[in-house]
Design a protein around this motif. Structure first.
Motif, PDB file in Angstrom:
ATOM      1  N   GLN A  76      -4.428   2.749  15.796  1.00  0.00           N
ATOM      2  CA  GLN A  76      -4.645   2.003  17.037  1.00  0.00           C
ATOM      3  C   GLN A  76      -4.385   0.510  16.882  1.00  0.00           C
ATOM      4  N   VAL A  77      -4.197   0.046  15.656  1.00  0.00           N
ATOM      5  CA  VAL A  77      -3.950  -1.374  15.413  1.00  0.00           C
ATOM      6  C   VAL A  77      -2.556  -1.717  15.917  1.00  0.00           C
ATOM      7  N   GLU A  78      -2.485  -2.704  16.792  1.00  0.00           N
ATOM      8  CA  GLU A  78      -1.205  -3.067  17.399  1.00  0.00           C
ATOM      9  C   GLU A  78      -0.450  -4.132  16.623  1.00  0.00           C
ATOM     10  N   ASP A  79      -1.138  -4.924  15.836  1.00  0.00           N
ATOM     11  CA  ASP A  79      -0.505  -5.989  15.056  1.00  0.00           C
ATOM     12  C   ASP A  79       0.063  -5.388  13.774  1.00  0.00           C
ATOM     13  N   ASP A  80       1.398  -5.314  13.688  1.00  0.00           N
ATOM     14  CA  ASP A  80       2.046  -4.682  12.526  1.00  0.00           C
ATOM     15  C   ASP A  80       1.727  -5.389  11.217  1.00  0.00           C
ATOM     16  N   ASP A  81       1.569  -6.706  11.255  1.00  0.00           N
ATOM     17  CA  ASP A  81       1.250  -7.454  10.037  1.00  0.00           C
ATOM     18  C   ASP A  81      -0.102  -7.016   9.491  1.00  0.00           C
ATOM     19  N   ILE A  82      -1.083  -6.936  10.360  1.00  0.00           N
ATOM     20  CA  ILE A  82      -2.419  -6.506   9.936  1.00  0.00           C
ATOM     21  C   ILE A  82      -2.387  -5.051   9.484  1.00  0.00           C
ATOM     22  N   LYS A  83      -1.726  -4.197  10.254  1.00  0.00           N
ATOM     23  CA  LYS A  83      -1.664  -2.773   9.897  1.00  0.00           C
ATOM     24  C   LYS A  83      -1.017  -2.575   8.527  1.00  0.00           C
ATOM     25  N   HIS A  84       0.107  -3.250   8.279  1.00  0.00           N
ATOM     26  CA  HIS A  84       0.790  -3.071   7.001  1.00  0.00           C
ATOM     27  C   HIS A  84       0.027  -3.710   5.842  1.00  0.00           C
ATOM     28  N   THR A  85      -0.697  -4.780   6.117  1.00  0.00           N
ATOM     29  CA  THR A  85      -1.544  -5.358   5.076  1.00  0.00           C
ATOM     30  C   THR A  85      -2.612  -4.362   4.673  1.00  0.00           C
ATOM     31  N   MET A  86      -3.269  -3.748   5.647  1.00  0.00           N
ATOM     32  CA  MET A  86      -4.297  -2.743   5.342  1.00  0.00           C
ATOM     33  C   MET A  86      -3.686  -1.551   4.606  1.00  0.00           C
ATOM     34  N   LEU A  87      -2.523  -1.097   5.047  1.00  0.00           N
ATOM     35  CA  LEU A  87      -1.862   0.020   4.371  1.00  0.00           C
ATOM     36  C   LEU A  87      -1.533  -0.324   2.925  1.00  0.00           C
ATOM     37  N   SER A  88      -1.171  -1.584   2.678  1.00  0.00           N
ATOM     38  CA  SER A  88      -0.864  -1.982   1.300  1.00  0.00           C
ATOM     39  C   SER A  88      -2.105  -1.934   0.419  1.00  0.00           C
ATOM     40  N   PHE A  89      -3.284  -2.172   1.001  1.00  0.00           N
ATOM     41  CA  PHE A  89      -4.526  -2.061   0.235  1.00  0.00           C
ATOM     42  C   PHE A  89      -4.756  -0.617  -0.198  1.00  0.00           C
ATOM     43  N   PHE A  90      -4.540   0.333   0.711  1.00  0.00           N
ATOM     44  CA  PHE A  90      -4.689   1.749   0.359  1.00  0.00           C
ATOM     45  C   PHE A  90      -3.663   2.138  -0.707  1.00  0.00           C
ATOM     46  N   TYR A  91      -2.436   1.645  -0.548  1.00  0.00           N
ATOM     47  CA  TYR A  91      -1.379   1.941  -1.518  1.00  0.00           C
ATOM     48  C   TYR A  91      -1.724   1.372  -2.883  1.00  0.00           C
ATOM     49  N   LYS A  92      -2.297   0.189  -2.899  1.00  0.00           N
ATOM     50  CA  LYS A  92      -2.669  -0.446  -4.164  1.00  0.00           C
ATOM     51  C   LYS A  92      -3.793   0.338  -4.857  1.00  0.00           C
ATOM     52  N   ALA A  93      -4.686   0.919  -4.054  1.00  0.00           N
ATOM     53  CA  ALA A  93      -5.767   1.724  -4.630  1.00  0.00           C
ATOM     54  C   ALA A  93      -5.217   2.996  -5.265  1.00  0.00           C
ATOM     55  N   ASP A  94      -4.273   3.630  -4.583  1.00  0.00           N
ATOM     56  CA  ASP A  94      -3.656   4.861  -5.090  1.00  0.00           C
ATOM     57  C   ASP A  94      -2.363   5.062  -4.311  1.00  0.00           C
ATOM     58  N   GLU A  95      -1.248   5.233  -4.985  1.00  0.00           N
ATOM     59  CA  GLU A  95       0.046   5.343  -4.300  1.00  0.00           C
ATOM     60  C   GLU A  95       0.084   6.507  -3.311  1.00  0.00           C
ATOM     61  N   GLU A  96      -0.456   7.655  -3.699  1.00  0.00           N
ATOM     62  CA  GLU A  96      -0.464   8.802  -2.781  1.00  0.00           C
ATOM     63  C   GLU A  96      -1.310   8.499  -1.543  1.00  0.00           C
ATOM     64  N   TYR A  97      -2.453   7.897  -1.772  1.00  0.00           N
ATOM     65  CA  TYR A  97      -3.376   7.507  -0.705  1.00  0.00           C
ATOM     66  C   TYR A  97      -2.655   6.612   0.302  1.00  0.00           C
ATOM     67  N   GLY A  98      -2.020   5.575  -0.188  1.00  0.00           N
ATOM     68  CA  GLY A  98      -1.304   4.650   0.682  1.00  0.00           C
ATOM     69  C   GLY A  98      -0.125   5.289   1.387  1.00  0.00           C
ATOM     70  N   ARG A  99       0.628   6.107   0.663  1.00  0.00           N
ATOM     71  CA  ARG A  99       1.792   6.773   1.254  1.00  0.00           C
ATOM     72  C   ARG A  99       1.376   7.706   2.383  1.00  0.00           C
ATOM     73  N   ARG A 100       0.322   8.484   2.146  1.00  0.00           N
ATOM     74  CA  ARG A 100      -0.110   9.449   3.159  1.00  0.00           C
ATOM     75  C   ARG A 100      -0.634   8.768   4.422  1.00  0.00           C
ATOM     76  N   ILE A 101      -1.389   7.708   4.267  1.00  0.00           N
ATOM     77  CA  ILE A 101      -1.887   6.997   5.452  1.00  0.00           C
ATOM     78  C   ILE A 101      -0.724   6.305   6.163  1.00  0.00           C
ATOM     79  N   THR A 102       0.195   5.735   5.399  1.00  0.00           N
ATOM     80  CA  THR A 102       1.367   5.086   6.005  1.00  0.00           C
ATOM     81  C   THR A 102       2.162   6.082   6.832  1.00  0.00           C
ATOM     82  N   GLU A 103       2.387   7.264   6.291  1.00  0.00           N
ATOM     83  CA  GLU A 103       3.110   8.298   7.038  1.00  0.00           C
ATOM     84  C   GLU A 103       2.334   8.720   8.274  1.00  0.00           C
ATOM     85  N   ALA A 104       1.028   8.816   8.165  1.00  0.00           N
ATOM     86  CA  ALA A 104       0.196   9.277   9.278  1.00  0.00           C
ATOM     87  C   ALA A 104       0.190   8.302  10.457  1.00  0.00           C
ATOM     88  N   VAL A 105       0.406   7.018  10.185  1.00  0.00           N
ATOM     89  CA  VAL A 105       0.395   6.027  11.270  1.00  0.00           C
ATOM     90  C   VAL A 105       1.807   5.507  11.570  1.00  0.00           C
TER      91      VAL A 105
END
Length: 121
Positions: A76-105
């Protein structure tokens, strides 16, 4: 849970949208201090380790539920900069985690990887 209706699009501080110097709530305290202080960075940070450990501790079904729940909100986040920053945090925690959430949104995995590469641990 707050019973006060929020009228703005940001309901937390500090915010990337408002510099602390501009926010009257976070001005310097009028209390005079004396002595010395020291501020320095933490030598060994592990900013994303706990989130990655948690994700890897889940079974496949729990991981799917976590991804679905997080993606429902992050999608639901409309600001792509904020959304991708958050996605990068998940990716940094675990690559699969970040990839799956990135694909889901429907995020951009290349952008996420680039942002994650700029982050310290």
């Amino acid at each position: 849970m707050s019973l006060i209706e929020q009228t703005g699009d940001v309901n937390y501080q500090p915010s990337r949208r408002l510099d602390l110097a501009e926010d009257a709530q976070h001005r310097q305290a009028p209390l005079a201090l004396s002595g010395t202080t020291q501020q320095r960075g933490i030598e060994r940070t592990q900013n994303f380790a706990q989130a990655g450990d948690f994700y890897r501790s889940l079974d496949a079904g729990e991981r799917a539920n976590l991804i679905r729940n997080l993606a429902a909100d992050l999608g639901q986040v409309e600001d792509d900069d904020i959304k991708h920053t958050m996605l990068s945090f998940f990716y940094k925690a675990d690559e699969e985690y970040g990839r799956r959430i990135t694909e889901a949104v429907d995020g951009n995995l290349r952008t996420v990887r680039s942002l994650a590469g700029r982050l310290s641990n």
